[in-house]
Design a protein around this motif. Structure first.
Motif, PDB file in Angstrom:
ATOM      1  N   CYS A  40      -2.340  -4.259   4.693  1.00  0.00           N
ATOM      2  CA  CYS A  40      -1.225  -3.517   4.081  1.00  0.00           C
ATOM      3  C   CYS A  40      -0.884  -4.101   2.709  1.00  0.00           C
ATOM      4  CB  CYS A  40       0.018  -3.561   4.970  1.00  0.00           C
ATOM      5  SG  CYS A  40      -0.136  -2.579   6.450  1.00  0.00           S
ATOM      6  N   GLY A  41      -0.899  -5.439   2.621  1.00  0.00           N
ATOM      7  CA  GLY A  41      -0.658  -6.093   1.338  1.00  0.00           C
ATOM      8  C   GLY A  41      -1.711  -5.686   0.315  1.00  0.00           C
ATOM      9  N   TRP A  42      -2.977  -5.707   0.758  1.00  0.00           N
ATOM     10  CA  TRP A  42      -4.076  -5.309  -0.135  1.00  0.00           C
ATOM     11  C   TRP A  42      -3.975  -3.844  -0.522  1.00  0.00           C
ATOM     12  CZ3 TRP A  42      -6.896  -7.371  -3.511  1.00  0.00           C
ATOM     13  CH2 TRP A  42      -7.486  -8.620  -3.350  1.00  0.00           C
ATOM     14  N   TYR A  43      -3.650  -3.002   0.454  1.00  0.00           N
ATOM     15  CA  TYR A  43      -3.543  -1.553   0.183  1.00  0.00           C
ATOM     16  C   TYR A  43      -2.497  -1.302  -0.891  1.00  0.00           C
ATOM     17  CZ  TYR A  43      -3.360   3.479   1.231  1.00  0.00           C
ATOM     18  OH  TYR A  43      -3.433   4.848   1.144  1.00  0.00           O
ATOM     19  N   GLY A  44      -1.378  -2.029  -0.782  1.00  0.00           N
ATOM     20  CA  GLY A  44      -0.326  -1.902  -1.781  1.00  0.00           C
ATOM     21  C   GLY A  44      -0.761  -2.414  -3.148  1.00  0.00           C
ATOM     22  N   ILE A  45      -1.473  -3.564  -3.173  1.00  0.00           N
ATOM     23  CA  ILE A  45      -1.924  -4.148  -4.441  1.00  0.00           C
ATOM     24  C   ILE A  45      -2.893  -3.199  -5.152  1.00  0.00           C
ATOM     25  CG2 ILE A  45      -3.405  -5.980  -5.410  1.00  0.00           C
ATOM     26  CD1 ILE A  45      -2.009  -7.920  -3.443  1.00  0.00           C
ATOM     27  N   GLN A  46      -3.848  -2.648  -4.385  1.00  0.00           N
ATOM     28  CA  GLN A  46      -4.811  -1.722  -4.989  1.00  0.00           C
ATOM     29  C   GLN A  46      -4.119  -0.445  -5.463  1.00  0.00           C
ATOM     30  OE1 GLN A  46      -7.927  -2.043  -5.795  1.00  0.00           O
ATOM     31  NE2 GLN A  46      -9.111  -3.214  -4.301  1.00  0.00           N
ATOM     32  N   TYR A  74      -0.756   6.315   8.384  1.00  0.00           N
ATOM     33  CA  TYR A  74       0.565   6.581   7.778  1.00  0.00           C
ATOM     34  C   TYR A  74       1.414   5.299   7.754  1.00  0.00           C
ATOM     35  CZ  TYR A  74      -0.477  11.568   8.463  1.00  0.00           C
ATOM     36  OH  TYR A  74      -1.050  12.804   8.426  1.00  0.00           O
ATOM     37  N   ILE A  75       1.332   4.514   8.848  1.00  0.00           N
ATOM     38  CA  ILE A  75       2.098   3.258   8.915  1.00  0.00           C
ATOM     39  C   ILE A  75       1.622   2.299   7.815  1.00  0.00           C
ATOM     40  CG2 ILE A  75       2.547   1.185  10.310  1.00  0.00           C
ATOM     41  CD1 ILE A  75       2.345   3.030  12.805  1.00  0.00           C
ATOM     42  N   THR A  76       0.273   2.204   7.656  1.00  0.00           N
ATOM     43  CA  THR A  76      -0.301   1.337   6.617  1.00  0.00           C
ATOM     44  C   THR A  76       0.219   1.727   5.236  1.00  0.00           C
ATOM     45  OG1 THR A  76      -2.312   1.108   7.938  1.00  0.00           O
ATOM     46  CG2 THR A  76      -2.470   0.487   5.613  1.00  0.00           C
ATOM     47  N   ALA A  77       0.135   3.025   4.932  1.00  0.00           N
ATOM     48  CA  ALA A  77       0.571   3.523   3.622  1.00  0.00           C
ATOM     49  C   ALA A  77       2.064   3.279   3.417  1.00  0.00           C
ATOM     50  CB  ALA A  77       0.242   5.002   3.494  1.00  0.00           C
ATOM     51  N   GLY A  78       2.851   3.454   4.491  1.00  0.00           N
ATOM     52  CA  GLY A  78       4.295   3.245   4.404  1.00  0.00           C
ATOM     53  C   GLY A  78       4.655   1.787   4.158  1.00  0.00           C
ATOM     54  N   MET A 120       6.332  -3.640  -1.882  1.00  0.00           N
ATOM     55  CA  MET A 120       6.481  -3.735  -3.344  1.00  0.00           C
ATOM     56  C   MET A 120       5.410  -4.663  -3.935  1.00  0.00           C
ATOM     57  SD  MET A 120      10.496  -3.392  -4.238  1.00  0.00           S
ATOM     58  CE  MET A 120      11.396  -4.439  -3.131  1.00  0.00           C
ATOM     59  N   PRO A 121       4.159  -4.190  -3.992  1.00  0.00           N
ATOM     60  CA  PRO A 121       3.030  -5.065  -4.326  1.00  0.00           C
ATOM     61  C   PRO A 121       3.140  -5.759  -5.678  1.00  0.00           C
ATOM     62  CG  PRO A 121       2.393  -2.735  -4.352  1.00  0.00           C
ATOM     63  CD  PRO A 121       3.725  -2.819  -3.700  1.00  0.00           C
ATOM     64  N   TRP A 122       3.847  -5.145  -6.631  1.00  0.00           N
ATOM     65  CA  TRP A 122       3.978  -5.810  -7.937  1.00  0.00           C
ATOM     66  C   TRP A 122       4.736  -7.120  -7.798  1.00  0.00           C
ATOM     67  CZ3 TRP A 122       5.986  -1.139  -6.479  1.00  0.00           C
ATOM     68  CH2 TRP A 122       7.388  -1.054  -6.304  1.00  0.00           C
ATOM     69  N   LYS A 123       5.574  -7.203  -6.762  1.00  0.00           N
ATOM     70  CA  LYS A 123       6.313  -8.456  -6.530  1.00  0.00           C
ATOM     71  C   LYS A 123       5.381  -9.531  -5.953  1.00  0.00           C
ATOM     72  CE  LYS A 123      10.835  -6.770  -6.716  1.00  0.00           C
ATOM     73  NZ  LYS A 123      11.766  -7.250  -7.719  1.00  0.00           N
ATOM     74  N   ILE A 124       4.433  -9.095  -5.083  1.00  0.00           N
ATOM     75  CA  ILE A 124       3.454 -10.052  -4.523  1.00  0.00           C
ATOM     76  C   ILE A 124       2.671 -10.683  -5.673  1.00  0.00           C
ATOM     77  CG2 ILE A 124       1.323 -10.309  -3.160  1.00  0.00           C
ATOM     78  CD1 ILE A 124       2.261  -8.128  -1.315  1.00  0.00           C
ATOM     79  N   LEU A 125       2.188  -9.830  -6.575  1.00  0.00           N
ATOM     80  CA  LEU A 125       1.366 -10.322  -7.690  1.00  0.00           C
ATOM     81  C   LEU A 125       2.178 -11.198  -8.642  1.00  0.00           C
ATOM     82  CD1 LEU A 125      -0.676  -7.081  -8.422  1.00  0.00           C
ATOM     83  CD2 LEU A 125      -1.571  -9.214  -7.518  1.00  0.00           C
ATOM     84  N   GLU A 126       3.444 -10.866  -8.788  1.00  0.00           N
ATOM     85  CA  GLU A 126       4.324 -11.559  -9.719  1.00  0.00           C
ATOM     86  C   GLU A 126       4.738 -12.928  -9.171  1.00  0.00           C
ATOM     87  OE1 GLU A 126       8.793 -10.534 -10.270  1.00  0.00           O
ATOM     88  OE2 GLU A 126       7.662  -9.022 -11.342  1.00  0.00           O
ATOM     89  N   SER A 127       5.023 -12.978  -7.850  1.00  0.00           N
ATOM     90  CA  SER A 127       5.584 -14.199  -7.287  1.00  0.00           C
ATOM     91  C   SER A 127       4.522 -15.185  -6.806  1.00  0.00           C
ATOM     92  CB  SER A 127       6.520 -13.861  -6.124  1.00  0.00           C
ATOM     93  OG  SER A 127       5.800 -13.174  -5.125  1.00  0.00           O
ATOM     94  N   THR A 128       3.291 -14.699  -6.617  1.00  0.00           N
ATOM     95  CA  THR A 128       2.239 -15.616  -6.206  1.00  0.00           C
ATOM     96  C   THR A 128       1.785 -16.366  -7.442  1.00  0.00           C
ATOM     97  OG1 THR A 128       1.541 -14.080  -4.502  1.00  0.00           O
ATOM     98  CG2 THR A 128      -0.030 -15.741  -5.112  1.00  0.00           C
ATOM     99  N   GLN A 129       2.149 -17.666  -7.484  1.00  0.00           N
ATOM    100  CA  GLN A 129       1.885 -18.413  -8.726  1.00  0.00           C
ATOM    101  C   GLN A 129       0.402 -18.458  -9.051  1.00  0.00           C
ATOM    102  OE1 GLN A 129       4.054 -20.818  -6.518  1.00  0.00           O
ATOM    103  NE2 GLN A 129       5.625 -21.417  -7.940  1.00  0.00           N
ATOM    104  N   ASN A 130      -0.414 -18.543  -8.043  1.00  0.00           N
ATOM    105  CA  ASN A 130      -1.840 -18.572  -8.304  1.00  0.00           C
ATOM    106  C   ASN A 130      -2.530 -17.658  -7.314  1.00  0.00           C
ATOM    107  OD1 ASN A 130      -4.617 -19.226  -8.349  1.00  0.00           O
ATOM    108  ND2 ASN A 130      -4.144 -21.210  -9.255  1.00  0.00           N
TER     109      ASN A 130
END
Length: 488
Positions: free
Chosen positions: A115-121, A354-358, A364-374
């Motif tokens: 789900c995290g990856w689906y959001g990031i992509q 549908y659950i995966t997409a939801g 909020m994948p932009w937050k994952i990318l933003e907050s993961t320092q590396n």
């Protein structure tokens, strides 16, 4: 196979049932196309960048990517064997080792990561629309960020638009994804050659040099002299982590294979070499951008945004098709089955999609990318530490404990041989826990260095080998605890 007894119908639905002969339509070229389709993606293209920035030469980076994918191919083929032989998805295969109820744990872990990856992509896809619409507009679109989201309205609309495009394939199921992969794979290969031709025309053969001729920073006298191996191992682990999710749920695809040979040949042709070639393409093209733009441009969206005329539109369409095909195959199919396995009576494969997409939206994948320092040391290595032990348990169970012999009807019964104690196999749980445990201190230090600054060097070193450590410990512990307990 008939529907199991009513006592076990919380383990069964039509999507989780073994595939029929009529459903087994995938030949070797479908698997090769699936992998070419998944390999040719923006995150994979930019992997070489992280290695070159870490100090490797271009060719060291390419070889590291190739080696990692040759390594990850091994569990792909080993675990994929069960899918092709018995027609069962990963969430059902996990019942042989974790138990009929316990299997929900590895299924859920795989699903959350996906789900995290689906959001990031999906965020990458939306960002492309946003960037290239700005180029076509002649000026950036959108205004100030929305306070509660951290992105502006135009970015949000582009993200939601891309999310909606993918929903079509969720609705139309697995066959629509197979067709998409088969049709887009040759297109992607052609585009790679076009990109090389375009770069060559812009800079000439001499312009390929800057990055290709750049020496490794680890050589004697270099700025990082003698530190090659301390960079190589965590990088290799991260590259393996890139496809570690697929190494688990590959039965979700191989269950549709016409034969065992089809999945073996298709995956062997489709994964390591195309991944290495894509890394080489990324290094060559980026090397030329140093000449063209005065700096290395590793982001293909950034590169496309600097093109002019019709090339921008073509680049947009190609990158969008590319991201859709990767995201659906790599990050939708697995969790759709996994969520279905949590409650088969209520959740079908489509509902799982549908659950995966939801959930991808809510994360909020932009937050994952933003907050993961590396990106490499936390996200990629971090979840490889989680999924490695599951792979270790699955492989040992299927090959050493079961000798590749499964009682398929028992997989759908709580009172069968895979029921263990109340549906949970303590050996698998212990092996998983002990496989993850040594990596936790290193993960905390990598993800939250300010909060966990005093983690010992030994734990940091272990964490750089996270996937290998997890696989090895879990495999040994599970093998010892299950000794003599084969079901047959």
């Amino acid at each position: 196979m008939t529907h199991p007894t009513s006592t076990s119908n919380d383990l069964w639905n039509d999507d989780l049932a073994p595939t029929t002969a009529a459903q087994r339509t995938w030949r070797w070229y479908h698997f090769a196309a699936l992998w070419v389709g998944m390999v040719m993606c923006i995150p994979a293209y930019t992997l070489s960048a992280s290695l070159v920035e870490a100090g490797m030469s271009g060719w060291q980076a390419v070889l590291t990517v190739f080696l990692a994918n040759a390594i990850v191919l091994v569990p792909m083929l080993l675990i994929g064997h069960a899918g092709a032989k018995y027609g069962i998805p990963y969430a059902v295969l996990a019942r042989t080792s974790f138990g009929t109820r316990g299997a929900r744990l590895p299924a859920l872990m795989r699903a959350i990561v996906a789900c995290g990856w689906y959001g990031i992509q999906t965020w990458f896809g939306g960002s492309m629309i946003y960037t290239l619409l700005g180029v076509m507009n002649g000026a950036p679109i959108g205004g100030e960020p929305l306070a509660w989201l951290g992105i502006n309205l135009a970015q949000l609309v582009c993200f939601l638009a891309f999310w909606a495009i993918q929903l079509y394939f969720v609705v139309h199921g697995m066959e629509s994804i197979r067709q998409l992969e088969t049709w887009t794979a040759p297109l992607k290969i052609a585009i790679c050659f076009v990109l090389l031709w375009w770069v060559h025309r812009q800079v000439g053969a001499d312009g390929f040099g800057p990055l290709l001729e750049q020496r490794s920073q680890f050589v004697p006298g270099g700025p990082k002299e003698g530190r090659f191996w301390s960079t190589f191992w965590p990088s290799l682990t991260a590259m393996i982590g890139f496809w570690a999710t697929l190494a688990l749920n590959i039965p979700d695809f191989t269950r549709f294979a016409k034969s065992q040979r089809d999945q073996v040949v298709g995956q062997t042709v489709g994964l390591p070499l195309p991944m290495g070639l894509l890394a080489a393409l990324a290094v060559i093209v980026t090397s030329a951008t140093v000449v063209l733009y005065g700096k290395a441009l590793w982001d293909p969206v950034d590169l496309a945004s600097r093109m002019t005329g019709i090339a921008v539109l073509v680049a947009l369409i190609v990158l969008l098709v590319d991201t859709v095909s990767v995201n659906l195959a790599a990050n939708l199919v697995g969790p759709a089955y996994d969520f279905s396995a949590l409650a088969p009576r209520r959740i079908s494969y489509r509902t799982g999609g549908y659950i995966t997409a939801g959930l991808a939206l809510l994360m909020m994948p932009w937050k994952i990318l933003e907050s993961t320092q590396n990106y490499i040391m936390t996200w990629l290595v971090g979840y490889s530490a989680l999924l490695g032990p599951i792979a270790g348990v699955l492989v040992v169970d299927y090959y050493l404990v079961r000798k590749t012999v499964l009682e398929v009807d028992q997989l759908y019964r709580h009172d069968g041989i895979y029921g263990y104690g109340n549906g949970w196999n303590k050996a698998a749980l212990a092996a998983f826990a002990l496989g993850v445990l040594p990596n936790i201190p290193g993960f905390l230090n990598a993800a939250f260095p300010a909060s966990f600054p005093d983690v010992g060097e030994a734990f940091k070193t272990i964490y750089t080998y996270a996937w290998f450590v997890g696989v090895a410990i879990a495999a040994v512990v599970y093998g010892l605890m299950m000794k003599g307990r084969g079901a047959h």
